[in-house]
Design a protein around this motif. Structure first.
Motif, PDB file in Angstrom:
ATOM      1  N   SER A 297      -9.179 -24.892 -20.272  1.00 36.56           N
ATOM      2  CA  SER A 297      -9.063 -23.439 -20.118  1.00 36.56           C
ATOM      3  C   SER A 297      -7.649 -23.036 -19.716  1.00 36.56           C
ATOM      4  CB  SER A 297     -10.060 -22.949 -19.061  1.00 36.56           C
ATOM      5  OG  SER A 297     -11.375 -23.341 -19.389  1.00 36.56           O
ATOM      6  N   ALA A 300      -5.489 -23.063 -22.734  1.00 39.34           N
ATOM      7  CA  ALA A 300      -5.754 -21.909 -23.591  1.00 39.34           C
ATOM      8  C   ALA A 300      -5.062 -20.659 -23.063  1.00 39.34           C
ATOM      9  CB  ALA A 300      -7.263 -21.676 -23.698  1.00 39.34           C
ATOM     10  N   MET A 359      -7.826 -18.860 -10.726  1.00 34.94           N
ATOM     11  CA  MET A 359      -8.531 -18.205 -11.828  1.00 34.94           C
ATOM     12  C   MET A 359      -8.720 -16.713 -11.547  1.00 34.94           C
ATOM     13  SD  MET A 359      -9.211 -20.043 -14.472  1.00 34.94           S
ATOM     14  CE  MET A 359      -9.270 -21.761 -15.006  1.00 34.94           C
ATOM     15  N   GLY A 426      -6.659 -27.356 -25.510  1.00 36.33           N
ATOM     16  CA  GLY A 426      -6.890 -26.011 -25.000  1.00 36.33           C
ATOM     17  C   GLY A 426      -5.827 -25.045 -25.473  1.00 36.33           C
ATOM     18  N   GLY A 430      -6.555 -21.800 -27.619  1.00 39.24           N
ATOM     19  CA  GLY A 430      -6.179 -20.499 -27.098  1.00 39.24           C
ATOM     20  C   GLY A 430      -5.332 -19.701 -28.067  1.00 39.24           C
ATOM     21  N   TYR A 509      -9.318 -12.914 -22.191  1.00 40.89           N
ATOM     22  CA  TYR A 509      -8.765 -13.875 -21.240  1.00 40.89           C
ATOM     23  C   TYR A 509      -9.246 -13.579 -19.819  1.00 40.89           C
ATOM     24  CZ  TYR A 509      -5.460 -16.082 -24.483  1.00 40.89           C
ATOM     25  OH  TYR A 509      -4.889 -16.795 -25.502  1.00 40.89           O
ATOM     26  N   LEU A 512     -12.783 -14.842 -19.492  1.00 43.81           N
ATOM     27  CA  LEU A 512     -12.820 -16.303 -19.410  1.00 43.81           C
ATOM     28  C   LEU A 512     -12.446 -16.774 -18.012  1.00 43.81           C
ATOM     29  CD1 LEU A 512     -12.892 -19.185 -20.616  1.00 43.81           C
ATOM     30  CD2 LEU A 512     -10.503 -18.841 -21.320  1.00 43.81           C
ATOM     31  N   ALA A 513     -11.351 -16.239 -17.467  1.00 43.68           N
ATOM     32  CA  ALA A 513     -10.911 -16.660 -16.141  1.00 43.68           C
ATOM     33  C   ALA A 513     -11.936 -16.294 -15.074  1.00 43.68           C
ATOM     34  CB  ALA A 513      -9.558 -16.024 -15.814  1.00 43.68           C
ATOM     35  N   LEU A 516     -14.849 -18.676 -15.005  1.00 40.50           N
ATOM     36  CA  LEU A 516     -14.514 -20.010 -14.499  1.00 40.50           C
ATOM     37  C   LEU A 516     -14.320 -20.050 -12.985  1.00 40.50           C
ATOM     38  CD1 LEU A 516     -12.088 -21.229 -17.290  1.00 40.50           C
ATOM     39  CD2 LEU A 516     -14.381 -22.081 -16.813  1.00 40.50           C
TER      40      LEU A 516
END
Length: 536
Positions: A297, A300, A359, A426, A430, A509, A512-513, A516
């Motif tokens: 991740s 990416a 994150m 990744g 990305g 993005y 996604l962060a 996580l």
């Protein structure tokens, strides 16, 4: 944690420093890393110049990047095995020498075909460098200092992609594309000299290598071919997918199918080998598997945004290559400052908290990027990048440190190979996903905005009248101004649709962060030591 080795005293018999200061060795091996990672990002900004100089199309020139990525992907997972057979120091110097010589030859390539072949050779050398370096750091520093060592190493790995576009743009704008390869020559020679002088091949590794050779070298050729097929074809799919319209292309379908077949056959084959070329059993450890997911991740987000922001600045805001690179430069400075701080903090706070915080910062920075407007200036992009890069050291350092926690010392090389595959893969995912989402969402927004351009719309009429008045003020006749006003309105719609597409990608993005953040808490705190070699 089930299956993890118990804590044991630090074993530095595998140290690459010998009787020298380990921090000096860390600086030396980070030099070549900076050169290699810099080259990965620097070539992207010069593709148009390369294509024009070598009488090739822009689409053809993209193989300059793809060929390097494929070659690097092939050698990365097997570099741990190769270093054990060849010798860690010898293998590392061979990789640096190959990369350096190929770089200089790339600058003198007479045509695109030759350049692509040389980039393959460059990728084979570059792909083996990072795993060897990380294995050296993990073996040279005790667990309590490992975070600080990876902080120093992280300056090269994380800052280089930020400096790359700036340096590449400046060299291309002021000199020629040849210099993006030539600059690797003196750096590579300096690195080779320092490694030969300061880095030691420990007696433990020499003995293990001799024992290994005495038993006879059993090369897992099938495993090598399967992982080369799987990762090599996957890199082609990710790098060429958007240009080839993904699965509407038979070319992409073929390479994707080959990649899937390679992965499906590779996993059971390696699990049944006594001496696998890639030890995928390491994924049975929860901490190692989670660390790889996080590194995937991180790659990416880092590589995706590093390519996306300069592209946005050059295409939508008409920045030069140099100026767009300068917009990223404050972020590189911020990382340079934060790396040693996070390295120190990592010795006192569990990795899961640092990763969760990192994150969260990245998610917040992407939300800030979603406030993008057509009036955004240089300071907006510079501060946005600073905001993002403040969070990245909280990810790279603890993720890398946590991936080695509890592993037997003789698994360092294999672990380094796998964690670098995760970061590079990744990055490719990305960049590819971001480009595809941008194209699709831009089209959706443009269709929606165009539907609103009807004569009965007051907003459309106001925009048309404003554009007409502007053109009249520039000296055009009323008839010409009225005709060209439609073009200005269409241009404004295209610009707005593009900006909305970028905003959607930044939102992806951010999501996604944010997802996580809780995943990070699966990670356990690394012990203050590593398991001895052979422990299970």
């Amino acid at each position: 944690m089930a299956g993890e080795a118990a804590e044991a005293p630090d074993d530095l018999s595998r140290s690459a420093a010998g009787d020298r200061n380990p921090w000096l060795v860390a600086v030396v091996i980070s030099l070549a890393t900076f050169m290699q990672v810099l080259d990965t990002s620097i070539a992207n900004v010069a593709l148009r110049n390369i294509a024009g100089s070598l009488a090739a199309g822009v689409d053809e020139s993209t193989w300059v990047v793809t060929s390097y990525l494929v070659a690097s992907a092939v050698v990365l997972p097997i570099s741990g095995w190769l270093s054990g057979v060849v010798g860690r120091k010898r293998f590392y110097m061979l990789c640096v020498a190959t990369f350096t010589v190929a770089s200089v030859l790339c600058a003198f390539a007479p045509n695109l075909g030759t350049l692509i072949v040389l980039r393959v050779l460059q990728g084979l050398g570059g792909g083996g460098m990072a795993p060897s370096e990380q294995a050296m750091l993990a073996d040279t520093f005790p667990a309590r200092q490992r975070a600080q060592a990876f902080a120093l190493y992280g300056i090269a790995v994380i800052v280089a992609p930020t400096v790359g576009p700036t340096l590449g743009g400046w060299l291309t704008d002021n000199y020629s594309w040849h210099w993006i390869f030539l600059i690797n020559g003196p750096i590579g020679l300096l690195s080779l000299g320092l490694v030969s002088w300061l880095v030691t091949e420990p007696e433990t590794l020499r003995r293990e290598r001799c024992e290994h050779l005495a038993r006879g070298i059993r090369v897992d050729w099938i495993g090598f071919l399967l992982i080369a097929l799987a990762l090599g074809c996957l890199e082609v799919v990710l790098d060429k997918g958007e240009r080839e319209d993904w699965f509407a292309s038979g070319f992409i379908d073929t390479f994707f199918l080959l990649s899937v077949v390679g992965f499906v056959l590779f996993v059971p084959w390696e699990l049944t080998r006594d001496d696998p070329i890639v030890d995928i059993r390491l994924f049975g450890r929860r901490q190692f598997a989670t660390a790889n997911l996080m590194m995937l991740s991180l790659g990416a987000i880092l590589f995706g945004t590093t390519q996306l922001i300069p592209q946005l600045l050059q295409l939508s805001f008409q920045y030069t290559s140099t100026l767009s690179g300068l917009a990223l430069m404050p972020g590189g400075i911020a990382m340079l400052v934060m790396m040693p701080i996070v390295g120190f903090v990592s010795g006192h706070i569990a990795p899961k908290y640092l990763i969760g915080f990192g994150m969260a910062v990245v998610a917040a920075s992407m939300l800030y990027m979603m406030s993008l407007t057509a009036q955004a200036d240089f300071s907006f992009f510079a501060w946005a990048r600073v905001f993002q890069t403040v969070g990245l050291p909280f990810l790279f350092i603890p993720i890398t440190s946590a991936s080695y926690a509890g592993l037997p010392a003789d698994k360092s090389a294999q672990a380094s190979s796998i964690i670098n595959v995760a970061r590079n893969l990744g990055g490719s995912i990305g960049v590819s996903v971001a480009g595809t989402l941008l194209a699709e969402h831009t089209q959706v927004h443009q269709a929606y905005l165009t539907d609103k351009l009807v004569p009965s719309s007051p907003a459309f009429q106001a925009a048309l009248q404003g554009a007409t008045a502007t053109l009249k003020a520039q000296g055009l006749s009323a008839a010409d101004a009225a005709t060209r006003a439609y073009g200005l309105v269409e241009q404004a719609v295209t610009q707005q649709a593009t900006l909305l597409g970028y905003i959607d990608v930044f939102g992806g993005y951010a999501l996604l962060a944010a997802i996580l953040v809780p995943v990070a808490f699966i990670l356990l705190r690394p012990g203050e030591s590593r398991a001895p070699a052979g422990a299970h």
